[in-house]
Design a protein around this motif. Structure first.
Motif: not given
Lengths: 340, 340
Positions: A142-144, A190, A225-227, A229-230, B242, B245-246, B249-250, B252-253, B256-257, B261
């Motif tokens: 899922p994403t924003v 990625l 970058e990983g962050d 993704l969403f 690699m 890091n991914v 950061k995933s 963290e993303g 945040r999402m 929500r």
């Protein structure tokens, strides 16, 4: 939602997953209720499946005549290695459902069994598309925004080369274009940074290959970058199976921890408890979205026919999602159009 | 909390990060208030630093005599590649603070600048420990237990070999043992499954190396899947840069999402809004834990002296955490004891 017009039969490994027939029988029934042209054959211990069928709620009674059972043994032991699974001659529910797909008795297969087992048997019994060197596992996160992001590979391979990553980009884009009706999906690799000098050699090589070619059917947007993704800015995120698997599972673990912590915060002190009680409907909505992080149903791309894996912990609702996905992929003949 | 008894001076890149002097000056002051034996030299634009110093609240006035400023130019442009940074002769605040560390004017360095820039300049100006082939970046992530889990590498290398992963295990374990007083840390290798046959070649080779040797100072517990990072069962999770890091950061993303929500759920309809208003203190507590996912402060292990990176988006509180971490690592002489 895509509704296939031609009749389709789905072969279901009824014994796989943490909840076995309890999830697979009612999950299949829920999916068939929404896909009127589809029918299902469930492979497993028929006496257990019969019990579950008799428990179906009345509003699902009308789909029962589209559900068949075939006696086929149990699920595979969870600790069995792929090499032992391939040598094992005893009947099991996963193998039976894949054989039905191979023999043309079904147009897609769904299992909540172990990824390694499904991949090993499917590669042998279903086989790979001639122009794809490596299969990839893809799932939506899922994403924003309203659109999910599809990640691949999530663990089919752990040593993908640059050419394989390019194949994953092409397959992922085709899937999103056909299944989600996105005319020109945005595809990213990625990486540890967005600058061109960053990252593993194979990722930089894949970047060069993707930049060198013309892609009329998708837009290559570079590194991600990983962050990000969403954020919903990318439709397809391509990576090696090791990276994708760890990233997805980390996210699932984090979501689980945060859900527990949020519940915990609303149990600390009388004020929080009262507010927590008042907030129950709001929190329930939020926690439902949290779990699972991914929409259920991982597609095995690169095989000659549609194979979808349900999360092992999925209950009926989640399993139904995976079955609907299998129906839709088969209806579109996704495997045959993946590399187009 | 570790309190160093010997006087220590920390060299601080005062211009790095999204908030520059606003975060670094008050962050340094906050840290010094808790570390009475430490002092700080901030490198950057002195007239900007003076302004921030004059804005410090009264309760931090007593640390001002332990803060010095040295004129040293601006931070590096964010889009500058490491190779250009190494060739660039103009003064910058990061380089100046690293030179102070090299020349013995300080015992540790803290920057919120870009990881690649810090790593490139630190490797050249500080140098590596003789028995470490590759540096690694490590940060702590929260878990459901009271103890954090330290992940490394988070992006210093993207093509670590098995021997490098073993070095990371030894360094990570030493850090947790010394800094967090865990007598025998549990160390795991991140992988796509827990079975010995799974995963990348280099991970399986590292597993064999770690199993073959006796480790009196840590316990090697085998493979760890991504979702188990947050369970608190492991003290050190080792992986290639690699993957780390991914995964970080995933996470963290995702955090945040989910924060967005959750806020959104409490704005949907009048009932949710009223409950959300009542729940403000509880939600604030939860959201503070969410952001940032990691405790601030990533340690660069394998260098000959202590270098800590603050998250670029950290404000004063977060930057103070990174400074305290640098003081504690230097007080323990962590670099000199990492491979013991």
């Amino acid at each position: 939602m895509i509704l296939a017009m031609t009749p389709l039969r789905i072969a279901i490994d009824a014994m796989g997953g943490d909840h076995g027939p309890r999830a697979t029988v009612s999950g299949a029934a829920l999916a068939l209720a929404e896909r009127p042209n589809a029918s299902a054959t469930l492979y497993g211990r028929c006496h257990l499946l019969d019990v579950e069928l008799s428990r179906l709620p009345a509003h699902l009674a009308h789909v029962c005549d589209r559900i068949d059972f075939v006696e086929a043994g149990d699920s595979l032991p969870v600790d069995m290695t792929p090499s032992r699974i391939l040598r094992d001659a005893r009947p099991n529910s996963l193998h039976a459902s894949l054989l039905a797909l191979r023999n043309g008795e079904a147009q897609a297969c769904v299992s909540a069994g172990h990824t390694g087992a499904i991949m090993a048997l499917a590669r042998r019994d279903i086989g790979m598309l001639v122009n794809v060197a490596r299969p990839a596992i893809s799932a939506a996160i899922p994403t924003v925004s309203h659109r999910p992001c599809y990640m691949l590979d999530l663990g089919a391979n752990v040593d993908a080369r640059a050419e394989h990553l390019v194949d994953f980009a092409v397959m992922g884009a085709a899937m999103v274009r056909l299944l989600d009706n996105v005319p020109r999906p945005r595809v990213a690799l990625l990486n540890v940074g967005v600058e061109s000098s960053k990252g593993e050699r194979r990722v930089r090589d894949a970047d060069a290959l993707l930049r060198a070619a013309e892609h009329s059917r998708f837009e290559y947007v570079g590194y991600l970058e990983g962050d990000a993704l969403f954020t919903g800015n990318t439709d397809v995120a391509v990576c090696d199976g090791m990276v994708g698997n760890v990233a997805l599972k980390s996210s699932e673990g984090l979501a689980r921890m945060l859900g527990e912590r949020l519940r915990g915060e609303f149990q600390t002190g009388w004020y929080a408890q009262v507010v927590g009680w008042l907030a129950t409907p709001v929190l329930r909505r939020f926690l439902q979205e949290l779990n699972p992080v991914r929409y259920n149903g991982a597609s095995f791309l690169g095989l000659r026919a549609t194979v979808v894996k349900s999360h092992g912990s999925a209950r009926a609702d989640g399993f139904a999602y995976a079955v609907r996905r299998a129906v839709d992929e088969a209806a579109l003949n996704l495997p045959g159009r993946l590399m187009s």
